[in-house]
Design a protein around this motif. Structure first.
Motif, PDB file in Angstrom:
ATOM      1  N   PHE A  55      12.886   2.199  -0.905  1.00 45.92           N
ATOM      2  CA  PHE A  55      12.365   3.432  -0.316  1.00 45.92           C
ATOM      3  C   PHE A  55      13.276   3.848   0.822  1.00 45.92           C
ATOM      4  O   PHE A  55      14.113   3.060   1.282  1.00 45.92           O
ATOM      5  CB  PHE A  55      10.928   3.222   0.187  1.00 45.92           C
ATOM      6  N   SER A  56      13.138   5.088   1.297  1.00 46.84           N
ATOM      7  CA  SER A  56      13.905   5.558   2.449  1.00 46.84           C
ATOM      8  C   SER A  56      13.503   4.758   3.680  1.00 46.84           C
ATOM      9  O   SER A  56      12.343   4.387   3.832  1.00 46.84           O
ATOM     10  CB  SER A  56      13.616   7.032   2.722  1.00 46.84           C
ATOM     11  N   SER A  57      14.436   4.530   4.565  1.00 55.52           N
ATOM     12  CA  SER A  57      14.179   3.715   5.752  1.00 55.52           C
ATOM     13  C   SER A  57      13.066   4.256   6.633  1.00 55.52           C
ATOM     14  O   SER A  57      12.381   3.497   7.300  1.00 55.52           O
ATOM     15  CB  SER A  57      15.447   3.590   6.584  1.00 55.52           C
ATOM     16  N   TYR A  58      12.877   5.572   6.664  1.00 54.91           N
ATOM     17  CA  TYR A  58      11.889   6.156   7.569  1.00 54.91           C
ATOM     18  C   TYR A  58      10.704   6.784   6.839  1.00 54.91           C
ATOM     19  O   TYR A  58       9.986   7.586   7.403  1.00 54.91           O
ATOM     20  CB  TYR A  58      12.568   7.177   8.485  1.00 54.91           C
ATOM     21  N   SER A  59      10.462   6.411   5.595  1.00 53.55           N
ATOM     22  CA  SER A  59       9.324   6.965   4.856  1.00 53.55           C
ATOM     23  C   SER A  59       8.080   6.102   5.055  1.00 53.55           C
ATOM     24  O   SER A  59       8.149   4.972   5.516  1.00 53.55           O
ATOM     25  CB  SER A  59       9.663   7.078   3.365  1.00 53.55           C
ATOM     26  N   GLY A  60       6.934   6.671   4.728  1.00 56.81           N
ATOM     27  CA  GLY A  60       5.676   5.934   4.794  1.00 56.81           C
ATOM     28  C   GLY A  60       5.110   5.815   6.188  1.00 56.81           C
ATOM     29  O   GLY A  60       5.661   6.329   7.156  1.00 56.81           O
ATOM     30  N   SER A  61       3.978   5.135   6.268  1.00 53.29           N
ATOM     31  CA  SER A  61       3.287   4.893   7.534  1.00 53.29           C
ATOM     32  C   SER A  61       3.139   3.390   7.728  1.00 53.29           C
ATOM     33  O   SER A  61       2.706   2.674   6.829  1.00 53.29           O
ATOM     34  CB  SER A  61       1.895   5.520   7.512  1.00 53.29           C
ATOM     35  N   THR A  62       3.471   2.920   8.911  1.00 48.91           N
ATOM     36  CA  THR A  62       3.351   1.509   9.236  1.00 48.91           C
ATOM     37  C   THR A  62       1.950   1.224   9.756  1.00 48.91           C
ATOM     38  O   THR A  62       1.436   1.961  10.597  1.00 48.91           O
ATOM     39  CB  THR A  62       4.387   1.115  10.303  1.00 48.91           C
ATOM     40  N   VAL A  63       1.327   0.184   9.224  1.00 51.97           N
ATOM     41  CA  VAL A  63       0.000  -0.244   9.689  1.00 51.97           C
ATOM     42  C   VAL A  63       0.027  -1.742   9.961  1.00 51.97           C
ATOM     43  O   VAL A  63       0.765  -2.487   9.322  1.00 51.97           O
ATOM     44  CB  VAL A  63      -1.116   0.086   8.667  1.00 51.97           C
ATOM     45  N   ASN A  64      -0.769  -2.161  10.936  1.00 51.45           N
ATOM     46  CA  ASN A  64      -0.946  -3.583  11.223  1.00 51.45           C
ATOM     47  C   ASN A  64      -2.334  -3.988  10.751  1.00 51.45           C
ATOM     48  O   ASN A  64      -3.314  -3.337  11.087  1.00 51.45           O
ATOM     49  CB  ASN A  64      -0.805  -3.850  12.720  1.00 51.45           C
ATOM     50  N   TYR A  65      -2.390  -5.054   9.967  1.00 50.30           N
ATOM     51  CA  TYR A  65      -3.653  -5.535   9.426  1.00 50.30           C
ATOM     52  C   TYR A  65      -3.619  -7.057   9.428  1.00 50.30           C
ATOM     53  O   TYR A  65      -2.694  -7.659   8.846  1.00 50.30           O
ATOM     54  CB  TYR A  65      -3.864  -5.000   8.005  1.00 50.30           C
ATOM     55  N   GLU A  66      -4.576  -7.677  10.071  1.00 51.53           N
ATOM     56  CA  GLU A  66      -4.673  -9.134  10.157  1.00 51.53           C
ATOM     57  C   GLU A  66      -3.343  -9.767  10.569  1.00 51.53           C
ATOM     58  O   GLU A  66      -2.824 -10.671   9.919  1.00 51.53           O
ATOM     59  CB  GLU A  66      -5.176  -9.726   8.845  1.00 51.53           C
ATOM     60  N   GLU A  67      -2.762  -9.258  11.648  1.00 45.98           N
ATOM     61  CA  GLU A  67      -1.537  -9.769  12.251  1.00 45.98           C
ATOM     62  C   GLU A  67      -0.300  -9.623  11.365  1.00 45.98           C
ATOM     63  O   GLU A  67       0.721 -10.259  11.618  1.00 45.98           O
ATOM     64  CB  GLU A  67      -1.723 -11.220  12.692  1.00 45.98           C
ATOM     65  N   ASN A  68      -0.359  -8.824  10.321  1.00 50.90           N
ATOM     66  CA  ASN A  68       0.791  -8.549   9.468  1.00 50.90           C
ATOM     67  C   ASN A  68       1.096  -7.060   9.519  1.00 50.90           C
ATOM     68  O   ASN A  68       0.190  -6.243   9.681  1.00 50.90           O
ATOM     69  CB  ASN A  68       0.519  -8.956   8.017  1.00 50.90           C
ATOM     70  N   GLU A  69       2.357  -6.715   9.353  1.00 44.54           N
ATOM     71  CA  GLU A  69       2.758  -5.315   9.335  1.00 44.54           C
ATOM     72  C   GLU A  69       3.049  -4.899   7.889  1.00 44.54           C
ATOM     73  O   GLU A  69       3.777  -5.585   7.168  1.00 44.54           O
ATOM     74  CB  GLU A  69       4.009  -5.119  10.185  1.00 44.54           C
ATOM     75  N   TYR A  70       2.442  -3.792   7.485  1.00 43.05           N
ATOM     76  CA  TYR A  70       2.621  -3.266   6.133  1.00 43.05           C
ATOM     77  C   TYR A  70       3.071  -1.815   6.204  1.00 43.05           C
ATOM     78  O   TYR A  70       2.906  -1.151   7.214  1.00 43.05           O
ATOM     79  CB  TYR A  70       1.306  -3.341   5.339  1.00 43.05           C
ATOM     80  N   LEU A  71       3.602  -1.342   5.115  1.00 45.33           N
ATOM     81  CA  LEU A  71       4.018   0.042   4.982  1.00 45.33           C
ATOM     82  C   LEU A  71       3.206   0.665   3.858  1.00 45.33           C
ATOM     83  O   LEU A  71       3.116   0.087   2.762  1.00 45.33           O
ATOM     84  CB  LEU A  71       5.514   0.078   4.637  1.00 45.33           C
ATOM     85  N   ILE A  72       2.569   1.810   4.128  1.00 51.36           N
ATOM     86  CA  ILE A  72       1.821   2.523   3.095  1.00 51.36           C
ATOM     87  C   ILE A  72       2.637   3.738   2.707  1.00 51.36           C
ATOM     88  O   ILE A  72       2.978   4.573   3.548  1.00 51.36           O
ATOM     89  CB  ILE A  72       0.422   2.933   3.588  1.00 51.36           C
ATOM     90  N   LEU A  73       2.990   3.809   1.424  1.00 54.18           N
ATOM     91  CA  LEU A  73       3.853   4.870   0.894  1.00 54.18           C
ATOM     92  C   LEU A  73       3.146   5.617  -0.220  1.00 54.18           C
ATOM     93  O   LEU A  73       2.365   5.025  -0.969  1.00 54.18           O
ATOM     94  CB  LEU A  73       5.123   4.263   0.289  1.00 54.18           C
ATOM     95  N   LYS A  74       3.457   6.902  -0.366  1.00 55.05           N
ATOM     96  CA  LYS A  74       3.058   7.625  -1.568  1.00 55.05           C
ATOM     97  C   LYS A  74       3.981   7.159  -2.683  1.00 55.05           C
ATOM     98  O   LYS A  74       5.150   6.834  -2.440  1.00 55.05           O
ATOM     99  CB  LYS A  74       3.219   9.131  -1.367  1.00 55.05           C
ATOM    100  N   SER A  75       3.487   7.126  -3.894  1.00 52.59           N
ATOM    101  CA  SER A  75       4.325   6.622  -4.992  1.00 52.59           C
ATOM    102  C   SER A  75       5.569   7.476  -5.208  1.00 52.59           C
ATOM    103  O   SER A  75       6.597   6.969  -5.636  1.00 52.59           O
ATOM    104  CB  SER A  75       3.511   6.512  -6.275  1.00 52.59           C
ATOM    105  N   ASP A  76       5.515   8.768  -4.867  1.00 53.16           N
ATOM    106  CA  ASP A  76       6.709   9.611  -5.043  1.00 53.16           C
ATOM    107  C   ASP A  76       7.760   9.385  -3.948  1.00 53.16           C
ATOM    108  O   ASP A  76       8.864   9.906  -4.042  1.00 53.16           O
ATOM    109  CB  ASP A  76       6.338  11.093  -5.157  1.00 53.16           C
TER     110      ASP A  76
END
Length: 84
Positions: A55-76
């Protein structure tokens, strides 16, 4: 449990490279954001859990959940995948 909605994908971003191929150690200010990661959960029919996606380096939204960092992206926003 974190569950994606509306054709979104949850990705755990790969670790940043701390050393160049020639062996130079990179300070944290010089490390680039990784642009690949593993699919943790998906609401998209285009990828499956465990796929490695790009994915592009600056796409999606970063979220923290249970002390882990995840990225939520649209499939496109996904550029490609490596099926596992």
């Amino acid at each position: 449990m974190l569950v994606p909605l509306n054709d979104r994908v949850i990705v755990k971003r790969s670790e940043a490279e701390t050393q160049t191929k020639s062996g130079l150690i990179l300070p944290s200010s010089s490390q680039e954001k990784p642009n690949k990661g593993e699919v943790i959960a998906t609401a998209s029919e285009h990828v499956s859990k465990g796929d490695i996606v790009f994915f592009s380096s600056y796409s999606g939204s970063t979220v923290n959940y249970e002390e882990n960092e995840y990225l939520i992206l649209k499939s496109d926003e996904l550029l490609g995948k490596i099926s596992q």
